[in-house]
Every structure is written in structure tokens, then in C-alpha cells.
Scaffold this active site. Sequence first.
Site, PDB file in Angstrom:
ATOM      1  N   TRP A  57       0.861  -1.183   0.000  1.00 45.66           N
ATOM      2  CA  TRP A  57       0.000   0.000   0.000  1.00 45.66           C
ATOM      3  C   TRP A  57       0.895   1.230   0.000  1.00 45.66           C
ATOM      4  O   TRP A  57       1.864   1.300   0.752  1.00 45.66           O
ATOM      5  CB  TRP A  57      -0.919   0.050   1.237  1.00 45.66           C
ATOM      6  N   GLU A 103      -3.233  -3.129  -2.091  1.00 44.11           N
ATOM      7  CA  GLU A 103      -4.375  -2.527  -1.387  1.00 44.11           C
ATOM      8  C   GLU A 103      -4.770  -1.227  -2.085  1.00 44.11           C
ATOM      9  O   GLU A 103      -3.932  -0.355  -2.309  1.00 44.11           O
ATOM     10  CB  GLU A 103      -3.974  -2.235   0.072  1.00 44.11           C
ATOM     11  N   LYS A 106      -7.189   2.359  -2.540  1.00 45.02           N
ATOM     12  CA  LYS A 106      -7.696   3.414  -1.666  1.00 45.02           C
ATOM     13  C   LYS A 106      -8.376   4.489  -2.498  1.00 45.02           C
ATOM     14  O   LYS A 106      -8.045   4.665  -3.677  1.00 45.02           O
ATOM     15  CB  LYS A 106      -6.533   4.008  -0.871  1.00 45.02           C
ATOM     16  N   ASP A 108      -9.633  -2.858   1.968  1.00 40.04           N
ATOM     17  CA  ASP A 108      -9.739  -2.271   3.307  1.00 40.04           C
ATOM     18  C   ASP A 108     -11.114  -1.605   3.342  1.00 40.04           C
ATOM     19  O   ASP A 108     -11.423  -0.781   2.469  1.00 40.04           O
ATOM     20  CB  ASP A 108      -8.601  -1.259   3.484  1.00 40.04           C
ATOM     21  N   HIS A 166     -11.739   2.106   2.646  1.00 42.29           N
ATOM     22  CA  HIS A 166     -11.187   2.706   1.427  1.00 42.29           C
ATOM     23  C   HIS A 166     -12.168   2.827   0.272  1.00 42.29           C
ATOM     24  O   HIS A 166     -11.766   2.807  -0.886  1.00 42.29           O
ATOM     25  CB  HIS A 166      -9.952   1.917   0.978  1.00 42.29           C
ATOM     26  N   HIS A 179      -8.469  -5.841   4.984  1.00 35.83           N
ATOM     27  CA  HIS A 179      -8.134  -5.049   6.157  1.00 35.83           C
ATOM     28  C   HIS A 179      -9.458  -4.696   6.805  1.00 35.83           C
ATOM     29  O   HIS A 179     -10.322  -4.082   6.156  1.00 35.83           O
ATOM     30  CB  HIS A 179      -7.395  -3.758   5.768  1.00 35.83           C
ATOM     31  N   ASP A 209     -12.146   7.435   6.028  1.00 37.26           N
ATOM     32  CA  ASP A 209     -11.231   6.352   6.404  1.00 37.26           C
ATOM     33  C   ASP A 209     -10.599   6.657   7.767  1.00 37.26           C
ATOM     34  O   ASP A 209      -9.400   6.835   7.880  1.00 37.26           O
ATOM     35  CB  ASP A 209     -10.150   6.239   5.316  1.00 37.26           C
ATOM     36  N   ASP A 250     -10.349   4.868  10.533  1.00 40.74           N
ATOM     37  CA  ASP A 250      -9.666   3.797  11.256  1.00 40.74           C
ATOM     38  C   ASP A 250     -10.009   3.743  12.739  1.00 40.74           C
ATOM     39  O   ASP A 250      -9.123   3.605  13.589  1.00 40.74           O
ATOM     40  CB  ASP A 250      -8.148   3.867  11.030  1.00 40.74           C
ATOM     41  N   ASP A 279      -6.922  -3.535  10.851  1.00 38.78           N
ATOM     42  CA  ASP A 279      -6.159  -2.330  10.505  1.00 38.78           C
ATOM     43  C   ASP A 279      -6.889  -1.090  11.024  1.00 38.78           C
ATOM     44  O   ASP A 279      -7.748  -0.545  10.335  1.00 38.78           O
ATOM     45  CB  ASP A 279      -5.969  -2.244   8.975  1.00 38.78           C
TER      46      ASP A 279
HETATM   47  C1  RNT Z   1      -3.874   3.172   4.939  1.00 37.70           C
HETATM   48  C2  RNT Z   1      -3.976   1.705   4.701  1.00 37.70           C
HETATM   49  C3  RNT Z   1      -2.816   0.885   5.201  1.00 37.70           C
HETATM   50  C4  RNT Z   1      -2.303   1.315   6.567  1.00 37.70           C
HETATM   51  C5  RNT Z   1      -1.331   0.358   7.204  1.00 37.70           C
HETATM   52  C6  RNT Z   1      -0.612   0.976   8.347  1.00 37.70           C
HETATM   53  O1  RNT Z   1      -5.008   3.846   4.591  1.00 37.70           O
HETATM   54  O2  RNT Z   1      -5.167   1.218   5.236  1.00 37.70           O
HETATM   55  O3  RNT Z   1      -3.161  -0.447   5.191  1.00 37.70           O
HETATM   56  O4  RNT Z   1      -3.360   1.537   7.448  1.00 37.70           O
HETATM   57  O5  RNT Z   1      -0.489  -0.149   6.262  1.00 37.70           O
HETATM   58 ZN    ZN Z   2      -5.434  -0.860   5.272  1.00 37.88          ZN
END
Ligand code: RNT
Ligand code: ZN
Length: 416
Positions: free
Chosen positions: A181, A222, A224, A256, A259, A283, A291, A293, A323
Amino acid sequence: MTRYESAKQLYEKFGVDVEKAIRTLKEIPVSLHCWQGDDVIGFDHDGPLTGGIQTTGNYPGKARNWQELMQDMEKVISLCPGKKKLNVHACYAIFEEGEFVDRDKIEPKHFAKWVELAKKYGMGIDFNPTFFSHPMCKDGLTLSSPDEEVRKFWINHGKACIRISQYFAEETGVPCVMNIWTGDGYKDIPADRMGPRMRYKESIEEILAEPYDKSKVKPCVESKVFGIGVEAYTTGSAEFSLSFAAMHDGCLPLMDNGHYHPTEVVSDKIPALLCFFDEIALHITRPIRWDSDHVVIFDDETKEMAKEIVRCDALDRVYMALDYFDASINRISAWTVGFRSWQKALLNALVTPNALLKQLQDENSLTKLMVISEEIKTLPFGDIWEHYCETEGVPADESWFNEVEKYEKEVLSKRN
Ligand code: RNT
Ligand code: ZN
């Protein structure tokens, strides 16, 4: 009759084999991400977190070195049921006193301590090259930079990470999922959208040209949609990453669930990708409006993602990794709530009468499908969960938090 026995009978009425569900769950590894413990900083630099991702909050007690981070992870492991795998980022390389090598030169030996930890608990390890928080992220670009020297540095980093991933797989006997990523992109409307993507494509191809054993290393890309300061354009967009994985044998798409656009759901994307890919990676996070988290909780979309994996009979085809990173609350608690929540979601999915519901759909008994779907929502799932935790030797109720409070008092509060 115990509460568990009576709950089991209620589920059996719908044709669910609860014992089998529990046995299955115990064998499914879930990756525990090391970066929740220190706000995604790592051990190889002093600078801030970059790449369009951000932690917010400054709750005291964050891990300041590898010893503290591993001690914290062991605490989390002791409070969570289920099979774990470690998820390590390249910036968590461990150097000897006075030693330092840059990311393009890291070697397996810099991760030997992680292997030790994994072996102690019989875990595998997943790995991630770190394409952020580094001076070679030039103008916010790494693998897609127009500067050849910059690209070369990051390609060499990727190659080093392939070698480290293979080392992890060989040491632990478990395949290593290596996720690529980058936060590459532009804050404002770019004039050239394809150029960076062509460079990104060629750079990842060069990384994957590093020799590795496909049964041991599972590279992923990955996607986004946007990041902070990178709002207008992301090089590794959904279409780019999915197409890359589809066109490169052995490369997996990684989704993820933070994303995508807010009304898109990864639960619906899982069965779509499983029609085409032998294996995919996830993720698991909790996006609030963006996003963000946040810590994973036992909410509807989390449950739905787990249900899709189970309904597609794909527990052995989907690599699951957490994640998220919340620095505003006790980090051990954040880690634990997230891991336990995903375990709950998987258990809930496994005790859902999927065969019955599918049959109703295929018979077009959609009225009854709704009725049963609603009735099973109030079955005594908590009693099954409690029993599962007991058999795993971890606290079954909120009493795990007493241990976290004690740990905060005795360990975390002494860090500053
Ligand atoms: C970031 C991605 C990625 C990170 C990690 C730390 O938007 O989700 O996966 O969160 O690699
Ligand atoms: Zn991620």
C-alpha cells in the site's frame, strides 16, 4: 441445563451445529496489527506519520520501543480468544544498539525478534513494506514518483520485503501475506492521471520480479479512494489495484473497508471477488464518515463481512487482518475490543443458519427469509460467545478490562 446448553438447543432448531462452529473458528487465523500500539510510528525514524493517514489523540502509555510494544501485544493476546497471526510493518525493524540501515537495505535479521515472538505463540507473520513516514517520499510519491532515483529506492525496499516475507514463512511454517500500500497521490486535480499509474504498475512488477516461493509469500495490492492531503487523486485506486491483481498471477487484491465511498460495502465485494480470485485479503477497520480507522466493533457491516466469508465457504481463501489505530483511548483496550469484535462477528456468522436461509432464497420464499432473518437476531448469541471464550481460556465478559486497568496502573502509567 447450562445457559450454553440451552442456547445450543435454540440454534439447533434452525439446523446449526454450534460445536462445529466453535471448532472451525479456533483454526482460523486473524492478523493482529502491531501498529495499534504506537500510533503507526515504528522504530526506524523520528519523523511524523505521513502518507495521508493519521492517528488522533494522545492517550498516555504508548509503546516507545520494541520491548514495550511486544509486552503490550502479549497482554492483548492473553485477553482475546482465537488463533492469531502477527502483522508487522517494515518500519518496525529492530536494530542493534548503534546500528541503522535504511529501508532499501533491511534484512531478515532485523526481524528476528518478531519471529521469536511468533514462535512463542505458534503464530504466523504477515508483512508490509512501509512506503510512508520517510524522507524518500518525495512530494508525497514513492513507487509512482517521476523521479527514477526515488522509485528505485522504494522498489529496492519492496524487494527487501519480499525476502523478509519469505524468511517469515520459512521460520514459522505459515505463508506470509505481504501487502503493498502506498499513499501516492495528489491533493489537487492532476494533469496526468495515467503516467503515475503506469509508473506504479511497472514498479510493483519490478518488486514482484524478486524471486520468491508463491506458496510461501502472498503479495497483495491494497486500493484506496483518498487520503488526508491527497484528496483529488490516488494512484492505487480501486480499479488500478483490482486490475493489477487480476492480471498478475499470484498477486491478491486487498480490500480495506475504509477505502471506499461511504455507501459502498465490502461485504458485497467479497463474494464478487471470490468468483474470480482463489484468494483475497482484507483489512478490517471501522470508517466513520471517512477512512478514520476507528476500533472495530460488533456492528452491522462487520457482521455482514464475516457472514459473507462464511457463506461463501471461504474461510481458507480470505486472509483477514485488522487495521485501525486509535490514540485517544487505552491502546491495549482498543486492540482487544477490535480483535474480540471480529471474533464475535466470525462466531456469529458460523452460527447463522446459512443453509436454511440460502434454501429460502433459492425457493424464492422471500417473505419467510425476512421472518427467519429477523427472528435469529435475538437468539442468545452471548451464551455461545461466553462458552467459546471459556474454552479458549480468556475472560468471557467485560472482566478483561480489569486486567487492562491493572496493566495501565502497573505498566503504562510508568511510561512517559
Ligand atoms: C492506509 C492503509 C494501510 C495502513 C497500514 C498501516 O489507509 O489502510 O493499510 O493503514 O499499512
Ligand atoms: Zn489498510
